[in-house]
Design a protein around this motif. Structure first.
Motif, mmCIF file in Angstrom:
data_model
loop_
_atom_site.group_PDB
_atom_site.id
_atom_site.type_symbol
_atom_site.label_atom_id
_atom_site.label_comp_id
_atom_site.label_asym_id
_atom_site.label_seq_id
_atom_site.Cartn_x
_atom_site.Cartn_y
_atom_site.Cartn_z
ATOM 1 N N MET A 279 0.851 -1.191 0.000
ATOM 2 C CA MET A 279 0.000 0.000 0.000
ATOM 3 C C MET A 279 0.883 1.236 0.000
ATOM 4 S SD MET A 279 -2.850 -1.187 2.795
ATOM 5 C CE MET A 279 -1.777 -2.200 3.820
ATOM 6 N N THR A 280 0.751 2.082 -1.032
ATOM 7 C CA THR A 280 1.545 3.304 -1.146
ATOM 8 C C THR A 280 0.644 4.518 -1.017
ATOM 9 O OG1 THR A 280 3.119 2.198 -2.610
ATOM 10 C CG2 THR A 280 3.131 4.612 -2.615
ATOM 11 N N ASN A 281 0.960 5.372 -0.054
ATOM 12 C CA ASN A 281 0.212 6.605 0.156
ATOM 13 C C ASN A 281 0.802 7.681 -0.736
ATOM 14 O OD1 ASN A 281 -1.081 8.881 1.041
ATOM 15 N ND2 ASN A 281 -0.310 8.795 3.132
ATOM 16 N N VAL B 170 -2.607 8.580 6.072
ATOM 17 C CA VAL B 170 -3.795 7.795 5.743
ATOM 18 C C VAL B 170 -3.887 6.619 6.714
ATOM 19 C CG1 VAL B 170 -4.916 6.344 4.003
ATOM 20 C CG2 VAL B 170 -3.733 8.426 3.310
ATOM 21 N N THR B 171 -5.041 6.484 7.364
ATOM 22 C CA THR B 171 -5.291 5.376 8.273
ATOM 23 C C THR B 171 -5.859 4.212 7.474
ATOM 24 O OG1 THR B 171 -5.764 6.909 10.069
ATOM 25 C CG2 THR B 171 -6.557 4.658 10.333
ATOM 26 N N VAL B 172 -5.296 3.012 7.669
ATOM 27 C CA VAL B 172 -5.771 1.829 6.944
ATOM 28 C C VAL B 172 -6.007 0.675 7.915
ATOM 29 C CG1 VAL B 172 -4.594 2.421 4.790
ATOM 30 C CG2 VAL B 172 -3.435 0.988 6.447
ATOM 31 N N GLU B 173 -6.967 -0.171 7.563
ATOM 32 C CA GLU B 173 -7.239 -1.415 8.280
ATOM 33 C C GLU B 173 -7.305 -2.526 7.244
ATOM 34 O OE1 GLU B 173 -10.702 -1.281 10.882
ATOM 35 O OE2 GLU B 173 -10.547 0.899 10.902
ATOM 36 N N THR C 275 -3.109 0.663 10.926
ATOM 37 C CA THR C 275 -2.012 1.611 11.134
ATOM 38 C C THR C 275 -2.225 2.878 10.319
ATOM 39 O OG1 THR C 275 0.408 1.749 11.219
ATOM 40 C CG2 THR C 275 -0.548 0.702 9.265
ATOM 41 N N VAL C 276 -1.312 3.798 10.486
ATOM 42 C CA VAL C 276 -1.289 5.041 9.714
ATOM 43 C C VAL C 276 -0.104 4.975 8.768
ATOM 44 C CG1 VAL C 276 -0.983 7.546 9.836
ATOM 45 C CG2 VAL C 276 -2.356 6.369 11.562
ATOM 46 N N THR D 286 5.428 3.532 1.565
ATOM 47 C CA THR D 286 4.825 2.265 1.172
ATOM 48 C C THR D 286 4.876 1.297 2.343
ATOM 49 O OG1 THR D 286 5.453 2.544 -1.144
ATOM 50 C CG2 THR D 286 5.004 0.297 -0.407
ATOM 51 N N LEU D 287 3.741 0.686 2.637
ATOM 52 C CA LEU D 287 3.641 -0.360 3.649
ATOM 53 C C LEU D 287 3.480 -1.679 2.909
ATOM 54 C CD1 LEU D 287 3.238 -1.406 6.581
ATOM 55 C CD2 LEU D 287 0.788 -0.996 6.235
ATOM 56 N N ARG D 288 4.369 -2.617 3.193
ATOM 57 C CA ARG D 288 4.298 -3.924 2.540
ATOM 58 C C ARG D 288 4.014 -4.977 3.611
ATOM 59 N NH1 ARG D 288 8.496 -6.469 -1.839
ATOM 60 N NH2 ARG D 288 7.319 -8.364 -2.167
ATOM 61 N N VAL D 289 2.893 -5.670 3.461
ATOM 62 C CA VAL D 289 2.474 -6.707 4.398
ATOM 63 C C VAL D 289 2.778 -8.061 3.769
ATOM 64 C CG1 VAL D 289 0.530 -7.665 5.690
ATOM 65 C CG2 VAL D 289 0.637 -5.203 5.238
ATOM 66 N N THR D 290 3.606 -8.856 4.474
ATOM 67 C CA THR D 290 4.000 -10.162 3.934
ATOM 68 C C THR D 290 3.597 -11.317 4.842
ATOM 69 O OG1 THR D 290 6.183 -9.976 4.945
ATOM 70 C CG2 THR D 290 5.960 -9.200 2.665
#
Length: 109
Positions: free
Chosen positions: A38-40, A46-49, A64-65, A71-75
């Protein structure tokens, strides 16, 4: 929806609606997801769930925010049986400023 690219925007200013996007729908045949990125692209936090849903039950993977230009990368936590569950991304209306020119870019792979 299945794997791919999503450009997510929020409802117009002043709206109290949630932006909720199904990233992996229930019942699709698929292999394990490797990651969700996810790239803001906006200038605000930006708050994301990100969560797995079964009916009205939710199991949060991350809440998180994401700061601007990050970029938030969830693996981890992405292995689930989509015959029963679906993968959903929720952004509260107060969670940031996302528009067509500055969306939250999401890649599911």
């Amino acid at each position: 929806m299945e794997r791919g690219l999503f450009n997510i925007i929020l409802p117009s200013s002043g709206s109290t609606a949630l932006s909720e996007t199904t990233l992996v729908d229930k019942g699709l045949d698929r292999t394990t997801i490797s990651y969700v990125s996810m790239t803001n692209t906006s200038a605000a936090n930006v708050t994301v769930e990100l969560f797995i849903e079964e009916g009205t039950n939710e199991s949060h993977i991350v809440k998180t925010v994401i700061p601007p230009s990050v970029t938030l990368r969830v693996t981890e936590g992405l292995s689930f049986q989509n015959a029963t569950f679906k993968l959903v991304l929720r952004i509260p209306a107060s969670g940031g400023v996302l528009a067509a020119g500055t969306p939250l870019s999401v890649i599911v792979k």
